[in-house]
Design a protein around this motif. Structure first.
Motif, PDB file in Angstrom:
ATOM      1  N   LEU A  40       0.803  -1.215   0.000  1.00 36.08           N
ATOM      2  CA  LEU A  40       0.000   0.000   0.000  1.00 36.08           C
ATOM      3  C   LEU A  40       0.838   1.268   0.000  1.00 36.08           C
ATOM      4  O   LEU A  40       0.378   2.322  -0.459  1.00 36.08           O
ATOM      5  CB  LEU A  40      -0.923   0.021   1.222  1.00 36.08           C
ATOM      6  N   PHE A  41       2.074   1.172   0.504  1.00 35.73           N
ATOM      7  CA  PHE A  41       2.876   2.364   0.702  1.00 35.73           C
ATOM      8  C   PHE A  41       3.992   2.544  -0.328  1.00 35.73           C
ATOM      9  O   PHE A  41       4.590   3.625  -0.393  1.00 35.73           O
ATOM     10  CB  PHE A  41       3.484   2.342   2.107  1.00 35.73           C
TER      11      PHE A  41
ATOM     12  N   ASP B 236      -0.876   5.225  -7.264  1.00 36.33           N
ATOM     13  CA  ASP B 236      -1.718   5.920  -8.252  1.00 36.33           C
ATOM     14  C   ASP B 236      -3.193   5.808  -7.875  1.00 36.33           C
ATOM     15  O   ASP B 236      -3.948   6.788  -7.936  1.00 36.33           O
ATOM     16  CB  ASP B 236      -1.502   5.327  -9.647  1.00 36.33           C
ATOM     17  N   GLY B 237      -3.613   4.599  -7.497  1.00 36.99           N
ATOM     18  CA  GLY B 237      -5.016   4.384  -7.164  1.00 36.99           C
ATOM     19  C   GLY B 237      -5.443   5.174  -5.943  1.00 36.99           C
ATOM     20  O   GLY B 237      -6.505   5.814  -5.933  1.00 36.99           O
TER      21      GLY B 237
ATOM     22  N   THR C 117      -8.894  13.613   5.914  1.00 39.83           N
ATOM     23  CA  THR C 117      -7.907  12.813   6.626  1.00 39.83           C
ATOM     24  C   THR C 117      -7.552  11.660   5.692  1.00 39.83           C
ATOM     25  O   THR C 117      -8.438  11.063   5.085  1.00 39.83           O
ATOM     26  CB  THR C 117      -8.465  12.265   7.952  1.00 39.83           C
ATOM     27  N   LEU C 118      -6.271  11.350   5.552  1.00 38.50           N
ATOM     28  CA  LEU C 118      -5.868  10.348   4.557  1.00 38.50           C
ATOM     29  C   LEU C 118      -6.572   9.022   4.783  1.00 38.50           C
ATOM     30  O   LEU C 118      -6.973   8.347   3.830  1.00 38.50           O
ATOM     31  CB  LEU C 118      -4.354  10.130   4.589  1.00 38.50           C
ATOM     32  N   GLY C 119      -6.726   8.632   6.025  1.00 41.21           N
ATOM     33  CA  GLY C 119      -7.385   7.364   6.328  1.00 41.21           C
ATOM     34  C   GLY C 119      -7.413   7.157   7.819  1.00 41.21           C
ATOM     35  O   GLY C 119      -6.818   7.930   8.583  1.00 41.21           O
ATOM     36  N   ASN C 120      -8.088   6.118   8.240  1.00 39.76           N
ATOM     37  CA  ASN C 120      -8.206   5.850   9.666  1.00 39.76           C
ATOM     38  C   ASN C 120      -7.118   4.896  10.136  1.00 39.76           C
ATOM     39  O   ASN C 120      -7.165   3.706   9.837  1.00 39.76           O
ATOM     40  CB  ASN C 120      -9.576   5.252   9.995  1.00 39.76           C
ATOM     41  N   GLU C 121      -6.124   5.453  10.839  1.00 37.53           N
ATOM     42  CA  GLU C 121      -5.091   4.625  11.466  1.00 37.53           C
ATOM     43  C   GLU C 121      -4.419   3.689  10.467  1.00 37.53           C
ATOM     44  O   GLU C 121      -4.196   2.507  10.745  1.00 37.53           O
ATOM     45  CB  GLU C 121      -5.681   3.866  12.660  1.00 37.53           C
TER      46      GLU C 121
ATOM     47  N   THR D  76       7.488   9.722   1.868  1.00 43.00           N
ATOM     48  CA  THR D  76       7.102   9.930   0.475  1.00 43.00           C
ATOM     49  C   THR D  76       5.615   9.690   0.282  1.00 43.00           C
ATOM     50  O   THR D  76       4.932  10.452  -0.417  1.00 43.00           O
ATOM     51  CB  THR D  76       7.913   8.994  -0.441  1.00 43.00           C
ATOM     52  N   TRP D  77       5.091   8.624   0.897  1.00 46.04           N
ATOM     53  CA  TRP D  77       3.660   8.307   0.784  1.00 46.04           C
ATOM     54  C   TRP D  77       2.815   9.434   1.349  1.00 46.04           C
ATOM     55  O   TRP D  77       1.845   9.891   0.719  1.00 46.04           O
ATOM     56  CB  TRP D  77       3.372   6.997   1.521  1.00 46.04           C
ATOM     57  N   LEU D  78       3.161   9.917   2.537  1.00 47.02           N
ATOM     58  CA  LEU D  78       2.395  10.983   3.161  1.00 47.02           C
ATOM     59  C   LEU D  78       2.394  12.247   2.307  1.00 47.02           C
ATOM     60  O   LEU D  78       1.347  12.875   2.090  1.00 47.02           O
ATOM     61  CB  LEU D  78       2.958  11.300   4.547  1.00 47.02           C
ATOM     62  N   ALA D  79       3.569  12.632   1.827  1.00 46.64           N
ATOM     63  CA  ALA D  79       3.666  13.855   1.029  1.00 46.64           C
ATOM     64  C   ALA D  79       2.825  13.743  -0.234  1.00 46.64           C
ATOM     65  O   ALA D  79       2.121  14.692  -0.616  1.00 46.64           O
ATOM     66  CB  ALA D  79       5.130  14.139   0.682  1.00 46.64           C
ATOM     67  N   ARG D  80       2.871  12.596  -0.878  1.00 40.44           N
ATOM     68  CA  ARG D  80       2.118  12.426  -2.131  1.00 40.44           C
ATOM     69  C   ARG D  80       0.616  12.413  -1.873  1.00 40.44           C
ATOM     70  O   ARG D  80      -0.160  13.028  -2.629  1.00 40.44           O
ATOM     71  CB  ARG D  80       2.569  11.133  -2.816  1.00 40.44           C
TER      72      ARG D  80
END
Length: 415
Positions: free
Chosen positions: A109-110, A117-118, A140-144, A166-170
């Motif tokens: 996922l990360f 992309d998805g 919010t990006l997602g729950n926990e 990198t994942w968070l920034a994107r």
């Protein structure tokens, strides 16, 4: 004058739980929102289940997005703002991941380019659909989602802290692209602050996104070790708020207590109101608190199987929308006068190295020292060991005294 603290609730639909997206009934949603608004709350946090909204990597269901917008509009009609969690992700012990990320289509996922992309597409699409709604707080990006990145998850998607950066920034950039200028953030469970090998770090939580989110649950060992009426039990949420500030670069960065609840049997139903009152009062004594969002709005129906027992009774309202004593506590706080707490002038020095963050967990020396200070009548905050001699940083936060763990634990009372 700082803005008033926001009071809200994590919206758990009374009919069908989060599976209500499969049989979306706007009248039922409106009735739920009526019961929430009647408590004087001002916002809801909403959870679109990822596989229902994006069942294929290149298919985001238009009807599902329309239903999310309809929910937001119904909330607006009742004076409620809306925060939307994009990647669901994980809720109440269940994982909700689309089939295109699992088993035969296993993707990290990360780190997997197609998975990135998805996810980016979904977050951008949901944010854009709500961008023109005045009551849309942000994404919010997602729950926990950090629970997917390490143990104790049975099948984690391993990643390094750098890859998570990198994942968070994107993902945050995708939210901003969809809805510029809104309050976009990410939120993790407390392994971020307490688990040494967790790749989601305190620094990321306190520096990326518009606000820092903390999720406080005393079933993490706090209530088991110290008891529900102990100083740590009643101040755990406030501790996480103040612990998070140590890692923030902005000395005035707001903190959102985005999840907190009264879990049975560690907090028996007959004691839930007292626990709620103490938890809320102590959190409100933290400067820079953005808001308190209680978990959750409505009980889970007993007709639904396989939930952990504690999940069925966490609602402020029963499954038939009747308020409990805990609801009355939150209503009094929401309708009460605004309160601006004084600065916390004493700071406990905590290690900056995330590889030893378990020192901050229940039973750890930082945790013990913080609550010894509280028990002795202090109102402590925290500061990193790398900043403990930075006069400019201390002054900006109103800190006039720093103390080390060893200094505190040499004497004083136990929590």
């Amino acid at each position: 004058m700082p803005p008033a603290v926001r009071f809200g609730v994590n919206y758990t639909p009374s009919e069908g739980w989060f599976h209500h997206w499969l049989d979306f009934d706007l009248d039922s949603v409106r009735a739920d929102l009526d019961s929430i608004a009647a408590l004087g709350l001002d916002h809801v946090r909403v959870f679109p289940l990822w596989p229902y909204f994006q069942p294929n990597r290149t298919l985001i269901r238009p009807r599902a997005v329309e239903q999310l917008v309809a929910l937001a509009d119904a909330a607006a009609e009742r004076g409620l703002d809306v925060n939307v969690d994009g990647l669901q992700g994980h809720l109440s012990s269940f994982d909700f991941l689309p089939a295109w990320t699992r088993t035969w289509h296993r993707r990290n996922l990360f780190t997997d380019p197609d998975a990135l992309d998805g996810q980016e597409n979904l977050l951008r699409t949901l944010a854009a659909a709500l961008a023109d709604r005045p009551n849309f707080i942000g994404m919010t990006l997602g729950n926990e989602v950090n629970q997917f990145s390490a143990g104790p998850h049975p099948d984690p998607d391993r990643a390094t802290p750098g890859e998570i950066d990198t994942w968070l920034a994107r993902m945050l950039a995708a939210c901003e692209e969809g809805a510029p200028g809104r309050l976009h953030l990410h939120a993790e469970y407390d392994a971020t602050w307490y688990q040494d090998d967790q790749p989601f770090t305190p620094g990321q939580a306190a520096r990326q996104g518009a606000v820092t989110a903390v999720h406080s649950w005393v079933f993490n060992g706090t209530a088991q070790r110290y008891g529900r009426t102990s100083v740590p039990g009643e101040h755990h949420a406030a501790y996480l708020v103040e612990l998070s500030k140590a890692w923030a670069d902005d000395p005035h960065r707001p903190v959102w207590l985005q999840e907190v609840g009264a879990p049975a049997p560690l907090v028996p139903p007959e004691h839930a109101a007292a626990f709620t009152e103490a938890t809320v009062a102590n959190a409100l004594d933290c400067p820079g608190l953005w808001g308190i969002t209680w978990w959750c709005s409505h009980d889970v129906s007993r007709s639904l199987a396989d939930f952990p027992e504690l999940e069925y009774g966490l609602g402020l309202l029963t499954n038939d929308r009747k308020p409990k004593d805990t609801a009355m506590v939150l209503e009094r706080a929401a309708r009460g006068p605004s309160y601006t707490p004084a600065s916390r002038t004493t700071a406990l020095v905590v290690p900056a190295d995330p590889a030893v963050r378990s020192r901050c967990a229940p039973g750890g020396p930082v945790f013990e020292a913080f609550f010894r200070l509280v028990a002795d009548g202090a109102r402590p905050t925290t500061v990193l060991d790398t900043r403990a001699a930075d006069r400019e940083h201390l002054s900006a936060r109103g800190i006039t005294e720093t103390v080390t763990v060893d200094q505190v634990l040499e004497g004083g009372t136990r929590p």
